[in-house]
Write a protein that holds these residues in place. Sequence first.
Motif, short mmCIF file in Angstrom:
data_model
loop_
_atom_site.label_atom_id
_atom_site.label_comp_id
_atom_site.label_asym_id
_atom_site.label_seq_id
_atom_site.Cartn_x
_atom_site.Cartn_y
_atom_site.Cartn_z
N GLU A 76 -35.79 28.95 -75.37
CA GLU A 76 -36.45 28.61 -74.10
C GLU A 76 -35.85 27.38 -73.43
O GLU A 76 -36.16 27.08 -72.28
CB GLU A 76 -37.97 28.47 -74.27
CG GLU A 76 -38.40 27.43 -75.27
CD GLU A 76 -38.68 27.99 -76.66
OE1 GLU A 76 -39.40 27.30 -77.41
OE2 GLU A 76 -38.18 29.09 -77.00
N ARG A 79 -30.65 27.43 -70.58
CA ARG A 79 -30.64 28.02 -69.23
C ARG A 79 -29.39 28.87 -69.05
O ARG A 79 -28.29 28.48 -69.42
CB ARG A 79 -30.65 26.92 -68.17
CG ARG A 79 -31.90 26.06 -68.24
CD ARG A 79 -32.67 26.11 -66.94
NE ARG A 79 -34.02 25.63 -67.15
CZ ARG A 79 -35.09 26.41 -67.07
NH1 ARG A 79 -34.97 27.65 -66.71
NH2 ARG A 79 -36.27 25.92 -67.28
N ARG A 133 -32.98 29.41 -63.06
CA ARG A 133 -34.42 29.72 -63.19
C ARG A 133 -34.73 30.47 -64.47
O ARG A 133 -35.88 30.56 -64.88
CB ARG A 133 -34.90 30.55 -62.00
CG ARG A 133 -35.00 29.78 -60.72
CD ARG A 133 -35.85 30.47 -59.67
NE ARG A 133 -35.73 31.91 -59.62
CZ ARG A 133 -35.27 32.61 -58.58
NH1 ARG A 133 -34.89 31.99 -57.49
NH2 ARG A 133 -35.20 33.91 -58.61
N TYR A 134 -33.70 31.03 -65.11
CA TYR A 134 -33.92 31.86 -66.29
C TYR A 134 -33.37 31.20 -67.54
O TYR A 134 -32.35 30.53 -67.52
CB TYR A 134 -33.24 33.23 -66.09
CG TYR A 134 -33.86 34.00 -64.96
CD1 TYR A 134 -35.03 34.73 -65.16
CD2 TYR A 134 -33.32 33.95 -63.69
CE1 TYR A 134 -35.62 35.42 -64.10
CE2 TYR A 134 -33.90 34.64 -62.63
CZ TYR A 134 -35.05 35.36 -62.84
OH TYR A 134 -35.64 36.03 -61.81
N THR A 135 -34.09 31.43 -68.64
CA THR A 135 -33.65 30.93 -69.93
C THR A 135 -33.25 32.10 -70.81
O THR A 135 -33.49 33.27 -70.47
CB THR A 135 -34.76 30.13 -70.65
OG1 THR A 135 -35.81 31.05 -71.00
CG2 THR A 135 -35.30 29.00 -69.79
N ASP A 138 -35.98 34.54 -71.50
CA ASP A 138 -36.22 35.56 -70.48
C ASP A 138 -35.32 36.78 -70.67
O ASP A 138 -35.65 37.88 -70.20
CB ASP A 138 -35.99 34.99 -69.08
CG ASP A 138 -36.94 33.87 -68.74
OD1 ASP A 138 -38.15 33.99 -69.07
OD2 ASP A 138 -36.50 32.87 -68.15
N MET A 139 -34.19 36.61 -71.32
CA MET A 139 -33.24 37.71 -71.50
C MET A 139 -33.54 38.55 -72.74
O MET A 139 -33.02 39.64 -72.91
CB MET A 139 -31.80 37.17 -71.64
CG MET A 139 -31.32 36.34 -70.46
SD MET A 139 -31.32 37.26 -68.91
CE MET A 139 -32.68 36.47 -68.04
N THR A 141 -36.02 40.63 -74.41
CA THR A 141 -37.25 41.42 -74.30
C THR A 141 -37.39 42.28 -75.55
O THR A 141 -36.45 42.41 -76.34
CB THR A 141 -37.19 42.33 -73.06
OG1 THR A 141 -36.18 43.33 -73.28
CG2 THR A 141 -36.89 41.54 -71.79
#
Length: 155
Positions: A76, A79, A133-135, A138-139, A141
Amino acid sequence: MHAVGMKLNLQTDYALRALIFLGSRTDRLSSIREIAETYRISETHMVKVIHRLGKGGFIETLRGRNGGIRLGRLAETIRIGAVVSYMEEDMSLLDCLSHKTCEREGTCILMPSCRLRGVLSETMQAMMSVLDRYTLTDMITPFECERLIRNETKD
């Protein structure tokens, strides 16, 4: 109308894949061979990528008989924009935007008043803003985890 073709280098692609792999496997150490085989990537290329990610503090390497690699910090906190910026040597859309060429005199007859340069620079800033904006979290799943685990159990 044609789409603009901006392409990240292969090392950046491999770096992001390696981080996704490691981020989905925080319960154990992994090997370069394992990552390379999972993604069907040359182990030689992956060695270079892992070395670079290690120098950047994104991963850590543990040597020895029970060694391996793992994330160097929490997913998390990694970035996507930071990884891309670190792995890409030159993110310039045009030569005149490059740090290497911007200092050269006489490169472009439109300088220093070129508006195109400003627009393209703004474009890159917008792209990096989105990536930032993404860490790594987030990738990763459930789909990625399931696919990576399924691939591992095929062997």
